[in-house]
Design a protein around this motif. Sequence first.
Motif, PDB file in Angstrom:
ATOM      1  N   THR A 148      31.721  55.691  31.750  1.00  0.00           N
ATOM      2  CA  THR A 148      33.526  55.203  31.828  1.00  0.00           C
ATOM      3  C   THR A 148      33.024  55.153  30.520  1.00  0.00           C
ATOM      4  O   THR A 148      32.789  55.660  29.350  1.00  0.00           O
ATOM      5  N   TYR A 149      34.794  55.065  30.385  1.00  0.00           N
ATOM      6  CA  TYR A 149      35.157  55.267  29.056  1.00  0.00           C
ATOM      7  C   TYR A 149      36.579  54.588  28.943  1.00  0.00           C
ATOM      8  O   TYR A 149      37.023  54.478  30.196  1.00  0.00           O
ATOM      9  N   SER A 150      37.266  53.972  27.591  1.00  0.00           N
ATOM     10  CA  SER A 150      37.953  52.984  27.662  1.00  0.00           C
ATOM     11  C   SER A 150      39.778  53.379  28.294  1.00  0.00           C
ATOM     12  O   SER A 150      39.928  52.277  29.156  1.00  0.00           O
ATOM     13  N   GLU A 151      39.980  54.957  29.569  1.00  0.00           N
ATOM     14  CA  GLU A 151      41.455  54.730  29.614  1.00  0.00           C
ATOM     15  C   GLU A 151      40.675  54.415  31.082  1.00  0.00           C
ATOM     16  O   GLU A 151      41.701  54.946  31.875  1.00  0.00           O
ATOM     17  N   ALA A 182      28.503  51.001  30.711  1.00  0.00           N
ATOM     18  CA  ALA A 182      28.528  51.798  28.532  1.00  0.00           C
ATOM     19  C   ALA A 182      30.103  52.658  28.583  1.00  0.00           C
ATOM     20  O   ALA A 182      30.160  53.208  29.775  1.00  0.00           O
ATOM     21  N   SER A 183      30.492  52.188  27.785  1.00  0.00           N
ATOM     22  CA  SER A 183      31.764  52.623  27.228  1.00  0.00           C
ATOM     23  C   SER A 183      32.143  52.962  26.046  1.00  0.00           C
ATOM     24  O   SER A 183      30.837  52.893  25.085  1.00  0.00           O
ATOM     25  N   ASN A 184      33.198  53.612  25.753  1.00  0.00           N
ATOM     26  CA  ASN A 184      33.387  53.705  24.179  1.00  0.00           C
ATOM     27  C   ASN A 184      33.903  52.548  23.331  1.00  0.00           C
ATOM     28  O   ASN A 184      34.818  52.405  22.418  1.00  0.00           O
ATOM     29  N   LYS A 185      34.289  51.491  24.205  1.00  0.00           N
ATOM     30  CA  LYS A 185      34.841  50.653  23.913  1.00  0.00           C
ATOM     31  C   LYS A 185      34.548  49.249  24.390  1.00  0.00           C
ATOM     32  O   LYS A 185      34.364  49.118  26.143  1.00  0.00           O
ATOM     33  N   THR A 186      34.486  47.549  23.330  1.00  0.00           N
ATOM     34  CA  THR A 186      33.822  46.591  24.140  1.00  0.00           C
ATOM     35  C   THR A 186      34.941  45.923  25.344  1.00  0.00           C
ATOM     36  O   THR A 186      36.146  46.054  24.327  1.00  0.00           O
ATOM     37  N   HIS A 226      26.381  57.400  20.591  1.00  0.00           N
ATOM     38  CA  HIS A 226      26.419  58.612  20.980  1.00  0.00           C
ATOM     39  C   HIS A 226      27.020  59.675  19.332  1.00  0.00           C
ATOM     40  O   HIS A 226      27.843  59.655  19.377  1.00  0.00           O
ATOM     41  N   SER A 227      25.612  60.516  19.491  1.00  0.00           N
ATOM     42  CA  SER A 227      26.057  61.607  18.971  1.00  0.00           C
ATOM     43  C   SER A 227      27.107  62.156  19.186  1.00  0.00           C
ATOM     44  O   SER A 227      27.737  62.125  20.619  1.00  0.00           O
ATOM     45  N   GLY A 228      28.347  62.453  18.367  1.00  0.00           N
ATOM     46  CA  GLY A 228      29.248  63.892  18.898  1.00  0.00           C
ATOM     47  C   GLY A 228      30.485  63.293  18.836  1.00  0.00           C
ATOM     48  O   GLY A 228      30.577  61.659  19.235  1.00  0.00           O
ATOM     49  N   GLU A 229      31.601  63.531  19.975  1.00  0.00           N
ATOM     50  CA  GLU A 229      32.510  63.162  20.627  1.00  0.00           C
ATOM     51  C   GLU A 229      32.581  62.433  21.685  1.00  0.00           C
ATOM     52  O   GLU A 229      31.563  63.152  22.760  1.00  0.00           O
ATOM     53  N   TYR A 260      34.136  65.203  28.319  1.00  0.00           N
ATOM     54  CA  TYR A 260      32.946  66.197  29.385  1.00  0.00           C
ATOM     55  C   TYR A 260      32.237  66.522  28.778  1.00  0.00           C
ATOM     56  O   TYR A 260      30.755  66.988  29.452  1.00  0.00           O
ATOM     57  N   HIS A 261      32.266  67.485  27.812  1.00  0.00           N
ATOM     58  CA  HIS A 261      31.289  68.214  27.251  1.00  0.00           C
ATOM     59  C   HIS A 261      30.594  67.712  26.542  1.00  0.00           C
ATOM     60  O   HIS A 261      29.523  68.790  25.724  1.00  0.00           O
ATOM     61  N   ASN A 262      29.958  66.726  26.135  1.00  0.00           N
ATOM     62  CA  ASN A 262      29.175  66.312  25.339  1.00  0.00           C
ATOM     63  C   ASN A 262      28.651  65.112  25.966  1.00  0.00           C
ATOM     64  O   ASN A 262      28.195  64.250  25.588  1.00  0.00           O
ATOM     65  N   MET A 263      28.304  64.712  27.175  1.00  0.00           N
ATOM     66  CA  MET A 263      28.384  63.750  28.633  1.00  0.00           C
ATOM     67  C   MET A 263      26.670  63.454  28.151  1.00  0.00           C
ATOM     68  O   MET A 263      25.756  62.473  28.085  1.00  0.00           O
ATOM     69  N   TRP A 264      25.724  64.537  27.781  1.00  0.00           N
ATOM     70  CA  TRP A 264      24.201  64.431  28.163  1.00  0.00           C
ATOM     71  C   TRP A 264      24.148  63.594  26.560  1.00  0.00           C
ATOM     72  O   TRP A 264      23.750  62.712  27.123  1.00  0.00           O
ATOM     73  N   GLN A 265      24.588  63.716  25.762  1.00  0.00           N
ATOM     74  CA  GLN A 265      24.313  62.626  24.525  1.00  0.00           C
ATOM     75  C   GLN A 265      24.844  61.765  24.943  1.00  0.00           C
ATOM     76  O   GLN A 265      24.678  60.435  24.325  1.00  0.00           O
ATOM     77  N   LYS A 266      25.403  61.052  25.667  1.00  0.00           N
ATOM     78  CA  LYS A 266      26.365  59.572  26.029  1.00  0.00           C
ATOM     79  C   LYS A 266      25.102  58.806  26.674  1.00  0.00           C
ATOM     80  O   LYS A 266      24.657  57.994  27.128  1.00  0.00           O
ATOM     81  N   VAL A 267      24.461  59.853  27.766  1.00  0.00           N
ATOM     82  CA  VAL A 267      23.311  59.752  28.568  1.00  0.00           C
ATOM     83  C   VAL A 267      22.396  59.321  28.389  1.00  0.00           C
ATOM     84  O   VAL A 267      21.855  58.529  28.557  1.00  0.00           O
TER      85      VAL A 267
END
Length: 133
Positions: free
Chosen positions: A68-71, A93-97, A108-111, A114-121
Amino acid sequence: ENIDHHDPTYVRRHALRFTRHPAGENISVCAKRPGRGDEGFYGMTGLRKIRIVNQTAQPTRVLCIIYTYSERHDIVRAVAETYGQRCDGFLAASNKTEREIGAFNIPHSGEESYHNMWQKVRSIWQYVHDHYR
């Protein structure tokens, strides 16, 4: 809040009260037929195929992880109020605790896109490998 390690049992031990009608939702989640909610037809079809077979003397433990992400923490709250409490461990798993709903920032690496989903996974699975074996 600066937390360096996620507690996967927090949601289970600090159960949130179930909100039947979250703000802005016109139809109760419970009123939707299976396969008609956010999981969709194919999600429900997949869920029906899951069978857990205990092949060891040790009980099976389930760590539930959502990406997920904060929004979208409103959805995380709904999961934490419902099936997240049934999991042995829960990690959003988010960008905000946000500890009370089980959300944890996993860098994770990068921004964050959606286009950087693989790095987050990749980072999520690395975190799980490092902390929950």
